[in-house]
Design a protein around this motif. Structure first.
Motif, mmCIF file in Angstrom:
data_model
loop_
_atom_site.group_PDB
_atom_site.id
_atom_site.type_symbol
_atom_site.label_atom_id
_atom_site.label_comp_id
_atom_site.label_asym_id
_atom_site.label_seq_id
_atom_site.Cartn_x
_atom_site.Cartn_y
_atom_site.Cartn_z
ATOM 1 N N PRO A 1 -3.418 -15.897 31.097
ATOM 2 C CA PRO A 1 -3.421 -15.266 29.782
ATOM 3 C C PRO A 1 -4.469 -14.186 29.670
ATOM 4 O O PRO A 1 -5.393 -14.109 30.486
ATOM 5 C CB PRO A 1 -3.756 -16.450 28.859
ATOM 6 C CG PRO A 1 -4.539 -17.390 29.718
ATOM 7 C CD PRO A 1 -3.950 -17.262 31.083
ATOM 8 N N SER B 1 3.463 -8.592 28.664
ATOM 9 C CA SER B 1 3.967 -9.496 29.697
ATOM 10 C C SER B 1 5.270 -8.992 30.304
ATOM 11 O O SER B 1 5.507 -9.146 31.495
ATOM 12 C CB SER B 1 4.169 -10.896 29.109
ATOM 13 O OG SER B 1 4.705 -11.785 30.057
ATOM 14 N N SER C 1 -2.239 -19.415 25.261
ATOM 15 C CA SER C 1 -1.820 -18.133 24.702
ATOM 16 C C SER C 1 -0.512 -18.321 23.955
ATOM 17 O O SER C 1 0.084 -19.411 23.957
ATOM 18 C CB SER C 1 -1.662 -17.086 25.810
ATOM 19 O OG SER C 1 -0.662 -17.496 26.737
ATOM 20 N N TYR D 1 3.363 -16.236 23.108
ATOM 21 C CA TYR D 1 4.280 -15.151 23.433
ATOM 22 C C TYR D 1 4.912 -14.656 22.134
ATOM 23 O O TYR D 1 5.186 -15.449 21.219
ATOM 24 C CB TYR D 1 5.369 -15.615 24.394
ATOM 25 C CG TYR D 1 4.869 -15.827 25.805
ATOM 26 C CD1 TYR D 1 4.743 -14.751 26.681
ATOM 27 C CD2 TYR D 1 4.513 -17.089 26.253
ATOM 28 C CE1 TYR D 1 4.278 -14.935 27.976
ATOM 29 C CE2 TYR D 1 4.039 -17.282 27.546
ATOM 30 C CZ TYR D 1 3.925 -16.203 28.402
ATOM 31 O OH TYR D 1 3.448 -16.395 29.679
ATOM 32 N N GLN E 1 1.881 -11.300 25.534
ATOM 33 C CA GLN E 1 1.151 -12.550 25.657
ATOM 34 C C GLN E 1 -0.168 -12.343 24.903
ATOM 35 O O GLN E 1 -0.924 -11.404 25.202
ATOM 36 C CB GLN E 1 0.895 -12.891 27.124
ATOM 37 C CG GLN E 1 0.359 -14.296 27.359
ATOM 38 C CD GLN E 1 0.235 -14.622 28.836
ATOM 39 O OE1 GLN E 1 0.308 -13.735 29.686
ATOM 40 N NE2 GLN E 1 0.030 -15.898 29.154
ATOM 41 N N ALA F 1 -3.745 -13.960 23.409
ATOM 42 C CA ALA F 1 -4.733 -15.044 23.490
ATOM 43 C C ALA F 1 -5.335 -15.260 22.105
ATOM 44 O O ALA F 1 -5.712 -14.301 21.431
ATOM 45 C CB ALA F 1 -5.838 -14.696 24.487
#
Length: 335
Positions: free
Chosen positions: A58, A67, A318, A320, A332, A334
């Motif tokens: 992450p 991502s 994390s 998505y 992605q 955090a």
């Protein structure tokens, strides 16, 4: 290879638009195509930059990274996302009303891996999906709870078991829950499962402040359930006077709730609006009603075309997130 800075895709599209209107630029019907091409190039460049940087895992706390990208035309109306608890680096997604009863298995770069038809149900308006584990099995809860017109008298939740293999297939629900609201129709695009309490949480979309409801995850029998109101969500950012004046539609929409998910350890409820990510921490002895009554941590979302899909990664490190149109970035984030 060293990573390159990723240009913000919205700015890239705006730049292409401005160029198109310059003297001698392409005709109006073409500048939209150029803007879209610039957007795709910027986003794909971001994916390449992340790939070439050698980064894994992450992003740093408090940050986000690109991502992948959703480019498949079948993924053009994604309204729900949940990370698989059974298959590594697989995300389950679905589209909303007007499409077949289906789930998509998508990898974390945005590639569609399989399409699964859900048999024995009628799709009105699927708006969210949640992954959870129960008695050693991995399940997905699909929320048929969208109600833009405020007309539906009953709504449905469908629970299917995650398939053993990622391949095109047909699934039937393990069980379904029919329910109603206690005091009249409302739109709902955000659900989450609290497995410790065997409880489904639902959050209203348009009402301010948003309302939090609950349902039993495994009700006895097939009787119509009535959702229980638990409380209201505090801390939804409100538009300022200038935004209300300059862009009243954006001001009205930016705080509407479009997705939610509970972290795998049960400690945090993540809530998405069209503009913000809100994180409501819950202490061990707190109820969710108490947790959402407190101030959340609020973050601006990275750029998304109509942000409607959010889910925690299976490891809880994390989240998505993606949007409803293609091309759409898959981020992605955090916490």
């Amino acid at each position: 290879m060293p990573s390159s800075p990723v240009r913000h895709p919205a700015r890239a599209a705006a730049s292409a638009s401005e160029t198109a209107h310059a003297p001698g630029a392409a005709r109006p019907w073409r500048w939209r195509t150029l803007a879209l091409a610039a957007l795709v190039a910027a986003l794909l460049g971001g994916v390449a930059a992340v790939s070439c940087s050698g980064r894994s895992g992450p992003p740093e706390p408090g940050s986000s990274q690109l991502s992948g990208m959703l480019l498949d035309p079948q993924l053009s109306e994604i309204s729900g996302l949940a990370a698989s608890h059974r298959h590594t680096d697989v995300l389950w997604m679905h589209d909303d009303g007007g499409n077949p009863e289906r789930l998509f298995a998508v990898n974390t770069r945005g590639d569609r891996l399989a399409t699964l038809r859900i048999e024995g149900v009628t799709k009105t308006d699927w708006e969210d999906i949640a992954a959870f584990d129960l008695d050693g099995r991995h399940y997905l809860l699909i929320a048929d709870t969208g109600d833009n017109g405020g007309l539906r008298r009953t709504l449905q939740l469908h629970i299917v078991e995650e398939p053993e293999k990622i391949e095109n297939a047909r699934l039937k629900p393990a069980w379904s829950i029919a329910f109603r609201w206690p005091d009249g129709a409302r739109d709902c695009e955000a659900v989450a499962v609290d497995i410790a309490r065997r409880q489904v949480l639902l959050i209203s979309k348009k009402r301010q402040p948003p309302e939090l409801f609950s349902l039993p995850l495994m009700p006895a029998g097939n009787a119509l359930q009535t959702a229980t109101k638990l409380g209201e969500l505090a801390g939804i950012p409100q538009p300022d006077a200038q935004l209300k004046r300059d862009n009243p539609m954006r001001a009205r929409l930016q705080g509407q709730i479009t997705a939610a998910d509970i972290s795998p350890d049960g400690s945090t409820l993540a809530v998405m609006t069209y503009r913000y990510l809100l994180l409501y921490p819950r202490q061990p002895r707190q109820s969710w009603a108490q947790a959402v009554a407190g101030a959340p941590r609020v973050r601006d979302l990275p750029w998304l075309p109509q942000a409607e899909a959010l889910g925690w990664a299976a490891d809880g490190r994390s989240l998505y997130a993606t949007g409803e149109f293609i091309p759409a970035p898959l981020y992605q984030i955090a916490p």
